[in-house]
Scaffold this active site. Structure first.
Site, PDB file in Angstrom:
ATOM      1  N   CYS A  43      -4.233   8.229   6.293  1.00 52.91           N
ATOM      2  CA  CYS A  43      -2.812   8.520   6.860  1.00 52.91           C
ATOM      3  C   CYS A  43      -3.145   8.772   8.341  1.00 52.91           C
ATOM      4  O   CYS A  43      -2.466   8.493   9.304  1.00 52.91           O
ATOM      5  CB  CYS A  43      -2.004   9.534   6.447  1.00 52.91           C
ATOM      6  SG  CYS A  43      -1.716   9.529   4.734  1.00 52.91           S
ATOM      7  N   CYS A  96       3.828   8.746   2.831  1.00 53.91           N
ATOM      8  CA  CYS A  96       3.878  10.088   1.999  1.00 53.91           C
ATOM      9  C   CYS A  96       4.052  11.245   3.197  1.00 53.91           C
ATOM     10  O   CYS A  96       4.045  11.017   4.262  1.00 53.91           O
ATOM     11  CB  CYS A  96       2.591  10.319   1.443  1.00 53.91           C
ATOM     12  SG  CYS A  96       0.936  10.422   2.670  1.00 53.91           S
ATOM     13  N   ASP A 144       2.460   2.353   2.632  1.00 55.21           N
ATOM     14  CA  ASP A 144       2.811   3.213   3.910  1.00 55.21           C
ATOM     15  C   ASP A 144       2.743   2.146   5.260  1.00 55.21           C
ATOM     16  O   ASP A 144       2.073   1.127   5.109  1.00 55.21           O
ATOM     17  CB  ASP A 144       1.742   4.084   4.390  1.00 55.21           C
ATOM     18  CG  ASP A 144       0.331   3.952   3.590  1.00 55.21           C
ATOM     19  OD1 ASP A 144      -0.117   4.597   2.844  1.00 55.21           O
ATOM     20  OD2 ASP A 144      -0.283   2.713   3.564  1.00 55.21           O
ATOM     21  N   CYS A 161       0.991  -1.234  -0.051  1.00 60.41           N
ATOM     22  CA  CYS A 161       0.029   0.069   0.226  1.00 60.41           C
ATOM     23  C   CYS A 161       0.811   1.093  -0.089  1.00 60.41           C
ATOM     24  O   CYS A 161       0.453   2.434  -0.160  1.00 60.41           O
ATOM     25  CB  CYS A 161      -0.924   0.038   1.228  1.00 60.41           C
ATOM     26  SG  CYS A 161      -1.908  -1.506   1.490  1.00 60.41           S
TER      27      CYS A 161
END
Ligand SMILES: Cc1ncc(COP(=O)(O)O)c(C=O)c1O
Ligand code: FES
Lengths: 401, 122
Positions: free
Chosen positions: B102, B58, B35, B33
């Site tokens: 996130c 990110c 992350d 993915c």
């Protein structure tokens, strides 16, 4: 915003307007501002400028002016070629389901209209796979052609990895298929990234339709063109006042059209063109070599052969591309990435996946694209900051291996 | 696209690193993915006395990790568990919609760390 020195390495996203282009455009905002369709002197002055620009583009493409239509950019040109052709065919052949072949690495401006047609049950599609360098094979194309194939769309040069497709060979395959067909299969190419570097003569390439955009060749944003071969019927995408023989309505965007023509005229200059290409390629080759040496575990996407001279695309395993771009940006360096996190869709670049980059590596991609105004100091700035950026981000990651 | 506060946490991450003798760790996400977040917790008498993070992801992933450590540090376990999924994004002055996950990831990393602590101390 605080003014910071910037090192622009994102010419595939857009290019600065060449000062000569800006100068050519200037009179068409408030002096020769007429509506090119008006009958009076002001109108005539504007129309003369529009037609001069069209002639420059036609000459660059090796076609006549009647074959060049101005649009709002390559996105519109791609949509028009695909939707306009399909709609024209559907109107005259009810019950027929056209088949469209495109490559797996096309720009979204080609993929999305095709996907829309398929979703609406109006067409079928085949995606040509590419090899690890991003190239489609003529044999694959040959095998994909069906009785109902009406259009093949393969870009001339890729925007992410710079691969240059063997269009002439693909055109031969299509010509062979056409020799025994009632309805010709048409060949469209999105040449947006190509004009400064690659031959764009439509006859030599063997294409029937070609999309162009001004802002990738040092012209203004929001203007482009579609080349339409003689005798090809496209349904308009934009209806209205009937400009451009009713094929594409809308008041002529005179200043931008003039700028586009000037930009094409400049890339048509043989001497300047070959000097630019040589200089840019040398800088790019230096950049690639240095990055691969200075950043451990880095790799180049695709080969240096059959590639735009201004493109470098890397994978840095163990980092996420958006973070790299943001961190470089703090040093004034402008770059781009095909990582998922940067895309909004949370899917990494379809181009990188198509050339076989593993998904976890595709997140760590970085694209650097040079141009006419790139200087050695831009490359040096990148080489100074990239290795420490990658190192820093890898240090922050829980997966240090 | 990002608020100034997000960029501040991204460029100057707080509590970034490893706690060698951590009492608990929580890791979420996966490299497919794009992350992965890992939190290290030092817990004393039910209180988070130290917390550090490592993140692959990110700008928003790094910023939310950093923000979360500031929010959680000094809180009791019970208080820390009250941090809600989008609280971290809120504290950062907001995140673009595709980046809200996130914030959720950071929340989940903390939850995973506390769960790990409770298991270790049964
Ligand atoms: C290959 C390709 N096609 C189409 C486009 C879209 O062009 P425009 O910005 O002129 O709509 C781009 C630019 O992003 C491109 O690189
Ligand atoms: S880590 Fe992918 S969107 Fe944040």
């Amino acid at each position: 915003m605080a003014k910071q020195k910037s090192f622009y390495l994102d010419n595939a996203a857009t290019t600065p307007v060449d000062p000569r282009v800006l100068q050519a455009m200037a009179p068409y905002f408030n002096e020769a501002f007429g509506n090119a369709s008006s009958l009076h002197g002001k109108g005539n002055e504007a129309m003369v400028a529009v037609e001069a620009s069209r002639a420059k583009i036609a000459s660059f493409l090796g076609c006549s002016s009647e074959n060049v239509y101005f649009t709002s950019g390559a996105t519109e040109s791609d949509n028009w070629a695909i939707l306009g052709l399909t709609r024209a065919i559907l109107r005259d052949n009810s019950g027929f389901k056209p088949h469209i072949i495109i490559s797996a690495v096309e720009h979204e401006a080609v993929i999305e209209p095709v996907r829309r047609l398929v979703k609406d049950g109006l067409a079928e599609s085949t995606y040509l796979k590419v090899d690890k360098n991003g190239l489609v094979s003529p044999e694959d194309l040959k095998k994909s052609i069906k009785a109902n194939t009406v259009l093949v769309s393969v870009m001339l040069a890729n925007n992410e990895i710079g691969s240059i497709q063997p269009l002439t060979k693909l055109a031969q395959v299509i010509a062979e298929a056409n020799s025994s067909r009632k309805r010709r299969i048409l060949f469209h190419t999105d040449a947006t990234q190509a004009p400064a570097y690659v031959e764009c003569n439509v006859k030599k390439l063997g294409v029937d339709l070609m999309s162009l955009s001004a802002h990738k060749i040092y012209g203004p944003k929001g203007v482009g063109a579609l080349y339409v071969g003689s005798g090809i019927k496209l349904e308009p995408l934009v209806y209205g006042g009937g400009q451009q023989q009713g094929a594409r309505s809308g008041t002529y965007n005179v200043a931008e059209i003039v700028g586009f023509g000037k930009a094409v005229e400049i890339v048509s200059d043989k001497k300047e063109r070959s000097e630019d290409i040589k200089r840019i390629k040398e800088l790019r080759d230096y950049l690639v070599k240095q990055v691969l040496v200075k950043v451990p575990r880095s790799s180049l996407n695709g080969s240096l052969k059959d590639r735009l001279p201004n493109n470098a695309s890397f994978i840095f395993p163990g980092v996420e591309g958006e973070s790299v771009v943001l961190m470089l940006s703090r040093h004034g360096i402008c770059a781009s990435t095909g990582s998922a996190c940067s895309s909004g869709s949370l899917e990494p670049s379809h181009v990188l996946l198509a050339i076989g980059v593993p998904i976890e590596h595709a997140h760590g991609s970085l694209r650097l694209t040079l141009g006419r105004f790139t200087k050695k100091s831009d490359i040096e700035a990148l080489l100074k900051h990239l290795p420490s950026t990658i190192e820093k981000l890898r240090q922050m990651s829980p997966l240090k291996n | 696209m990002y608020t100034e506060k997000v960029m501040d946490h991204f460029h100057n991450p707080r509590n970034q690193g490893v706690i060698k003798d951590a009492d608990a760790v929580g890791q979420v996400g996966n490299p497919v993915c794009g992350d992965v977040m890992k939190l290290y917790l030092k817990i004393n008498e039910g209180k988070i006395v130290d917390i550090k993070f490592e993140t692959l992801g990110c700008g928003a992933a790094i910023a939310t990790s950093s923000m979360l450590t500031e929010m959680a540090k000094g809180k009791t376990i019970e208080e820390a568990l009250k941090i809600e999924k989008l609280d971290i994004a809120k504290e950062l002055g907001g995140l673009p919609a595709p980046k809200l996950h996130c914030s959720i990831l950071a929340h989940d990393a903390l939850a995973a760390g506390i769960k790990n602590y409770k298991e270790n101390n049964k």
